[in-house]
Design a protein around this motif. Structure first.
Motif, PDB file in Angstrom:
ATOM      1  N   THR A  23      -6.896  15.650   6.127  1.00  0.00           N
ATOM      2  CA  THR A  23      -7.030  14.817   4.800  1.00  0.00           C
ATOM      3  C   THR A  23      -6.691  13.411   4.985  1.00  0.00           C
ATOM      4  N   ALA A  24      -5.777  13.106   5.704  1.00  0.00           N
ATOM      5  CA  ALA A  24      -5.643  11.497   5.897  1.00  0.00           C
ATOM      6  C   ALA A  24      -6.696  10.846   6.474  1.00  0.00           C
ATOM      7  N   PHE A  25      -7.295  11.360   7.625  1.00  0.00           N
ATOM      8  CA  PHE A  25      -8.198  10.760   8.424  1.00  0.00           C
ATOM      9  C   PHE A  25      -9.544  10.906   7.685  1.00  0.00           C
ATOM     10  N   LEU A  77      -2.195   9.883  15.741  1.00  0.00           N
ATOM     11  CA  LEU A  77      -2.030  10.651  14.667  1.00  0.00           C
ATOM     12  C   LEU A  77      -1.233  10.320  13.385  1.00  0.00           C
ATOM     13  N   LEU A  78      -1.101   9.044  13.418  1.00  0.00           N
ATOM     14  CA  LEU A  78      -0.354   8.492  12.285  1.00  0.00           C
ATOM     15  C   LEU A  78      -1.084   8.767  11.001  1.00  0.00           C
ATOM     16  N   ALA A  79      -0.483   9.668  10.000  1.00  0.00           N
ATOM     17  CA  ALA A  79      -0.967  10.175   8.874  1.00  0.00           C
ATOM     18  C   ALA A  79      -0.006  10.107   7.738  1.00  0.00           C
ATOM     19  N   VAL A  80      -0.632   9.366   6.475  1.00  0.00           N
ATOM     20  CA  VAL A  80       0.176   9.586   5.372  1.00  0.00           C
ATOM     21  C   VAL A  80      -0.765  10.244   4.198  1.00  0.00           C
ATOM     22  N   ASP A  81      -0.093  11.124   3.482  1.00  0.00           N
ATOM     23  CA  ASP A  81      -1.137  11.820   2.410  1.00  0.00           C
ATOM     24  C   ASP A  81      -1.718  10.806   1.468  1.00  0.00           C
ATOM     25  N   GLN A  85      -0.065   6.668   0.235  1.00  0.00           N
ATOM     26  CA  GLN A  85      -0.009   5.634   0.967  1.00  0.00           C
ATOM     27  C   GLN A  85       0.224   4.381   0.354  1.00  0.00           C
ATOM     28  N   ARG A  86       0.434   3.277   0.890  1.00  0.00           N
ATOM     29  CA  ARG A  86       0.945   1.838   0.363  1.00  0.00           C
ATOM     30  C   ARG A  86       2.322   2.043  -0.241  1.00  0.00           C
ATOM     31  N   THR A  87       3.009   3.153   0.125  1.00  0.00           N
ATOM     32  CA  THR A  87       4.575   3.123  -0.299  1.00  0.00           C
ATOM     33  C   THR A  87       5.154   2.882   0.728  1.00  0.00           C
ATOM     34  N   GLY A  88       5.012   2.567   2.021  1.00  0.00           N
ATOM     35  CA  GLY A  88       5.955   2.007   3.047  1.00  0.00           C
ATOM     36  C   GLY A  88       6.121   3.337   4.017  1.00  0.00           C
ATOM     37  N   MET A  89       5.607   4.298   3.738  1.00  0.00           N
ATOM     38  CA  MET A  89       5.927   5.502   4.398  1.00  0.00           C
ATOM     39  C   MET A  89       5.362   5.383   6.051  1.00  0.00           C
ATOM     40  N   GLY A  90       3.877   4.812   6.087  1.00  0.00           N
ATOM     41  CA  GLY A  90       3.400   4.476   7.422  1.00  0.00           C
ATOM     42  C   GLY A  90       4.408   3.561   8.098  1.00  0.00           C
ATOM     43  N   SER A  91       4.851   2.675   7.586  1.00  0.00           N
ATOM     44  CA  SER A  91       5.621   1.599   8.423  1.00  0.00           C
ATOM     45  C   SER A  91       7.138   2.352   9.003  1.00  0.00           C
ATOM     46  N   ARG A  92       7.654   3.241   7.974  1.00  0.00           N
ATOM     47  CA  ARG A  92       8.736   3.795   8.268  1.00  0.00           C
ATOM     48  C   ARG A  92       8.406   4.783   9.406  1.00  0.00           C
ATOM     49  N   LEU A 116     -14.466   1.009  15.002  1.00  0.00           N
ATOM     50  CA  LEU A 116     -15.165   1.073  13.642  1.00  0.00           C
ATOM     51  C   LEU A 116     -14.029   0.963  12.597  1.00  0.00           C
ATOM     52  N   ARG A 117     -12.859   0.976  12.719  1.00  0.00           N
ATOM     53  CA  ARG A 117     -11.807   1.187  11.853  1.00  0.00           C
ATOM     54  C   ARG A 117     -11.351  -0.396  11.506  1.00  0.00           C
ATOM     55  N   LYS A 118     -12.071  -1.374  10.988  1.00  0.00           N
ATOM     56  CA  LYS A 118     -11.773  -2.411  10.738  1.00  0.00           C
ATOM     57  C   LYS A 118     -10.494  -3.034  10.327  1.00  0.00           C
ATOM     58  N   GLY A 122      -5.125  -5.369  11.718  1.00  0.00           N
ATOM     59  CA  GLY A 122      -4.508  -6.174  11.069  1.00  0.00           C
ATOM     60  C   GLY A 122      -3.240  -5.496  10.652  1.00  0.00           C
ATOM     61  N   TYR A 123      -3.310  -4.247  10.264  1.00  0.00           N
ATOM     62  CA  TYR A 123      -2.088  -3.342   9.947  1.00  0.00           C
ATOM     63  C   TYR A 123      -1.176  -3.374  11.065  1.00  0.00           C
ATOM     64  N   TYR A 124      -1.688  -3.212  12.109  1.00  0.00           N
ATOM     65  CA  TYR A 124      -0.595  -2.988  13.397  1.00  0.00           C
ATOM     66  C   TYR A 124      -0.095  -4.226  13.812  1.00  0.00           C
ATOM     67  N   ARG A 125      -1.121  -5.318  13.714  1.00  0.00           N
ATOM     68  CA  ARG A 125      -0.576  -6.648  14.088  1.00  0.00           C
ATOM     69  C   ARG A 125       0.513  -7.219  13.260  1.00  0.00           C
ATOM     70  N   ARG A 126       0.521  -6.872  12.093  1.00  0.00           N
ATOM     71  CA  ARG A 126       1.528  -7.357  11.014  1.00  0.00           C
ATOM     72  C   ARG A 126       2.727  -6.678  11.433  1.00  0.00           C
ATOM     73  N   ARG A 127       2.854  -5.553  12.366  1.00  0.00           N
ATOM     74  CA  ARG A 127       3.849  -4.926  12.783  1.00  0.00           C
ATOM     75  C   ARG A 127       4.354  -5.043  14.275  1.00  0.00           C
TER      76      ARG A 127
HETATM   77  C1  LIG Z   1      -2.930   3.621   7.996  1.00  0.00           C
HETATM   78  C2  LIG Z   1      -1.811   4.669   7.220  1.00  0.00           C
HETATM   79  C3  LIG Z   1      -0.989   5.441   8.244  1.00  0.00           C
HETATM   80  C4  LIG Z   1      -0.673   3.425   6.611  1.00  0.00           C
HETATM   81  O1  LIG Z   1       0.352   4.241   5.893  1.00  0.00           O
HETATM   82  P1  LIG Z   1       0.922   3.719   4.649  1.00  0.00           P
HETATM   83  O2  LIG Z   1       2.017   4.659   4.315  1.00  0.00           O
HETATM   84  O3  LIG Z   1      -0.220   3.654   3.334  1.00  0.00           O
HETATM   85  O4  LIG Z   1       1.327   2.313   5.030  1.00  0.00           O
HETATM   86  P2  LIG Z   1       2.514   1.230   4.641  1.00  0.00           P
HETATM   87  O5  LIG Z   1       2.750   1.813   3.062  1.00  0.00           O
HETATM   88  O6  LIG Z   1       3.559   1.112   5.180  1.00  0.00           O
HETATM   89  O7  LIG Z   1       1.621  -0.031   4.685  1.00  0.00           O
HETATM   90  C5  LIG Z   1       0.358  -0.369   3.954  1.00  0.00           C
HETATM   91  C6  LIG Z   1       0.513  -1.696   3.026  1.00  0.00           C
HETATM   92  O8  LIG Z   1       0.968  -1.579   1.912  1.00  0.00           O
HETATM   93  C7  LIG Z   1       1.921  -2.357   1.710  1.00  0.00           C
HETATM   94  N1  LIG Z   1       3.167  -1.833   1.084  1.00  0.00           N
HETATM   95  C8  LIG Z   1       4.256  -1.099   1.647  1.00  0.00           C
HETATM   96  N2  LIG Z   1       4.974  -0.775   0.649  1.00  0.00           N
HETATM   97  C9  LIG Z   1       4.555  -1.132  -0.568  1.00  0.00           C
HETATM   98  C10 LIG Z   1       4.624  -0.861  -1.976  1.00  0.00           C
HETATM   99  N3  LIG Z   1       5.794  -0.264  -2.220  1.00  0.00           N
HETATM  100  N4  LIG Z   1       3.819  -1.061  -2.894  1.00  0.00           N
HETATM  101  C11 LIG Z   1       2.646  -1.750  -2.606  1.00  0.00           C
HETATM  102  N5  LIG Z   1       2.066  -1.925  -1.422  1.00  0.00           N
HETATM  103  C12 LIG Z   1       3.196  -1.765  -0.526  1.00  0.00           C
HETATM  104  C13 LIG Z   1       2.606  -2.900   2.958  1.00  0.00           C
HETATM  105  O9  LIG Z   1       2.911  -4.277   3.002  1.00  0.00           O
HETATM  106  C14 LIG Z   1       1.011  -2.696   3.791  1.00  0.00           C
HETATM  107  O10 LIG Z   1       0.389  -3.837   3.879  1.00  0.00           O
HETATM  108  P3  LIG Z   1       0.333  -4.892   5.014  1.00  0.00           P
HETATM  109  O11 LIG Z   1      -0.155  -4.179   6.373  1.00  0.00           O
HETATM  110  O12 LIG Z   1      -0.445  -5.753   4.464  1.00  0.00           O
HETATM  111  O13 LIG Z   1       1.740  -5.298   5.290  1.00  0.00           O
HETATM  112  C15 LIG Z   1      -2.236   5.574   6.257  1.00  0.00           C
HETATM  113  O14 LIG Z   1      -3.287   4.570   5.409  1.00  0.00           O
HETATM  114  C16 LIG Z   1      -3.294   6.645   6.676  1.00  0.00           C
HETATM  115  O15 LIG Z   1      -2.868   7.734   6.844  1.00  0.00           O
HETATM  116  N6  LIG Z   1      -4.332   6.259   6.806  1.00  0.00           N
HETATM  117  C17 LIG Z   1      -5.470   7.302   7.504  1.00  0.00           C
HETATM  118  C18 LIG Z   1      -5.216   7.803   8.639  1.00  0.00           C
HETATM  119  C19 LIG Z   1      -5.371   6.638   9.749  1.00  0.00           C
HETATM  120  O16 LIG Z   1      -6.012   5.826   9.575  1.00  0.00           O
HETATM  121  N7  LIG Z   1      -4.239   6.280  10.522  1.00  0.00           N
HETATM  122  C20 LIG Z   1      -4.313   5.473  11.570  1.00  0.00           C
HETATM  123  C21 LIG Z   1      -5.158   5.602  12.692  1.00  0.00           C
HETATM  124  S1  LIG Z   1      -4.806   4.527  14.203  1.00  0.00           S
END
Ligand SMILES: CC(C)(COP(=O)(O)OP(=O)(O)OC[C@H]1O[C@@H](n2cnc3c(N)ncnc32)[C@H](O)[C@@H]1OP(=O)(O)O)[C@@H](O)C(=O)NCCC(=O)NCCS
Length: 158
Positions: A23-25, A77-81, A85-92, A116-118, A122-127
């Motif tokens: 689903t996430a991918f 396989l980092l995946a967030v429903d 997404q964008r709630t900080g779960m990926g970072s956590r 191809l995933r442009k 940036g997401y990982y550089r910021r981490r």
């Molecule tokens: C890539 C992925 C794992 C990121 O997970 P996520 O939980 O959305 O990521 P986060 O919430 O940690 O961060 C996303 C952005 O939202 C921002 N954010 C975090 N909490 C936030 C909040 N409460 N409100 C608004 N924005 C927020 C973060 O600052 C971040 O932005 P930044 O990169 O500019 O710092 C997710 O988008 C995903 O599952 N994608 C599909 C699968 C995929 O591509 N996986 C990676 C393959 S390598």
């Protein structure tokens, strides 16, 4: 929002993990017209590494695969429903994967993204990750619709 809890996956979780990852991918469908994984592949990964799961009210909403490779750790396989997404779960989840590898003695963490995933570098550089090489697209995955390769990114775990 309910509280998010984390735990390590068991073999009984493979179906749910595969469903979440697929689903996430979906954003990768423009270059791979197939599911990202399946329960058998997840089971095989669980034999050499671990999946950390994030759950909300008992439902799987995030996961990451983590593997110890000597002095290096790897996550994938980092995946967030999509609804979480964008709630900080990926970072956590990334942070938890790093803590696990650091505690096991790893000095570096590696990951790969498809070139191809442009939006991902940036997401990982910021981490704290930097590009550290390229690899051919794996031949055990569904063949992509267009030429592509993997970009390796790494970070010291000190
Ligand atoms: C890539 C992925 C794992 C990121 O997970 P996520 O939980 O959305 O990521 P986060 O919430 O940690 O961060 C996303 C952005 O939202 C921002 N954010 C975090 N909490 C936030 C909040 N409460 N409100 C608004 N924005 C927020 C973060 O600052 C971040 O932005 P930044 O990169 O500019 O710092 C997710 O988008 C995903 O599952 N994608 C599909 C699968 C995929 O591509 N996986 C990676 C393959 S390598």
């Amino acid at each position: 929002m309910n509280q998010i809890t984390t735990r390590w996956a068991e073999f009984a979780d493979v179906e749910n993990i595969a469903h979440l990852v697929n689903t996430a991918f979906r954003p990768e469908r423009f270059f791979i017209d197939a599911d990202r994984t399946n329960p058998d592949k997840v089971r095989t990964l669980l034999e050499k590494g671990k999946f950390l799961l994030a759950e909300e009210a008992g439902a799987l909403v995030g996961c990451v695969y983590v593997e110890l490779r000597g002095e290096r750790g790897y996550f994938g396989l980092l995946a967030v429903d999509p609804t979480r997404q964008r709630t900080g779960m990926g970072s956590r989840l990334v942070e938890a994967a790093e803590n696990h590898c650091r505690a096991a003695g790893c000095l570096f963490m590696d990951l790969t993204t498809v070139n191809l995933r442009k939006e991902l570098p940036g997401y990982y550089r910021r981490r704290g990750y930097v590009e550290s090489g390229t690899l051919p697209f794996p031949d055990d995955q569904h063949p992509p619709e267009m030429p592509c390769h993997l970009v390796r990114m790494s970070k010291p775990l000190n």
